[in-house]
Design a protein around this motif. Sequence first.
Motif, PDB file in Angstrom:
ATOM      1  N   GLY A  15       0.808  -0.697  -0.286  1.00 46.76           N
ATOM      2  CA  GLY A  15       0.301   0.234   0.487  1.00 46.76           C
ATOM      3  C   GLY A  15       1.128   1.255  -0.436  1.00 46.76           C
ATOM      4  N   SER A  16       0.309   2.316   0.936  1.00 49.75           N
ATOM      5  CA  SER A  16       1.084   3.817   1.200  1.00 49.75           C
ATOM      6  C   SER A  16       1.762   4.079   1.653  1.00 49.75           C
ATOM      7  N   ARG A  26       9.905   0.075   4.310  1.00 49.84           N
ATOM      8  CA  ARG A  26       9.838  -0.106   2.540  1.00 49.84           C
ATOM      9  C   ARG A  26      10.301  -0.855   2.354  1.00 49.84           C
ATOM     10  N   HIS A  29       9.866  -1.480  -3.898  1.00 52.45           N
ATOM     11  CA  HIS A  29       8.723  -1.291  -4.702  1.00 52.45           C
ATOM     12  C   HIS A  29       9.247  -1.157  -6.414  1.00 52.45           C
ATOM     13  N   HIS A  64      -6.079  -1.019  -8.831  1.00 55.36           N
ATOM     14  CA  HIS A  64      -5.124  -1.372 -10.258  1.00 55.36           C
ATOM     15  C   HIS A  64      -5.774  -1.950 -11.513  1.00 55.36           C
ATOM     16  N   GLU A 131       2.324   3.542  -7.105  1.00 56.14           N
ATOM     17  CA  GLU A 131       2.973   4.306  -6.231  1.00 56.14           C
ATOM     18  C   GLU A 131       3.027   3.349  -4.739  1.00 56.14           C
ATOM     19  N   GLN A 132       2.642   2.652  -5.135  1.00 54.57           N
ATOM     20  CA  GLN A 132       2.469   1.551  -3.895  1.00 54.57           C
ATOM     21  C   GLN A 132       3.336   0.413  -3.696  1.00 54.57           C
TER      22      GLN A 132
END
Length: 163
Positions: A15-16, A26, A29, A64, A131-132
């Motif tokens: 997610g974000s 993180r 990515h 998505h 973005e996630q």
Amino acid sequence: DAQPDEATDIDIRFGSGAWAGYEAERLWHQPSVIVCNREVAQRGSAGKRLLEIAETRLIHVVGHENHWTEAFREIGLPMPQPSKALRVDNSVAAVLLAASAGATIVLRPYAKRAVEILPLHQPFDLELPIEQAHFLLTPIGMSNVRPEVLLFRQWIAEEAAGT
């Protein structure tokens, strides 16, 4: 999303990076890529190939659904209307269905493994940024962290750094 509780030592989420009650680190990515049945993937030039793919079933992963529109825009083509579509709730289901019934857009690591074991092909070098990301979560204010949790956290961070 589950709320933090005393039974949760660590969690991995996509997610974000903003989840109430958690600290997020993180891990990965990755961009998304198109995968489709090998037979369809080998037809025509890049632009024509995407139109051929659009004639199959476009499989969308819930959350998505805009990826196909973005892919057509990147190639310089309008999204065909109406397109045959199917929605699934995860990437595993998407690649399994794509192997026999269409094409999907999933994170690059899912696509790489799916191409190795299923009759799928990645027909373009096109990567769609998203973005996630995948995050390692720990409850805020967690005390008395168990040794096995620390070992797992160290291992997963090293794995993520190596990709």
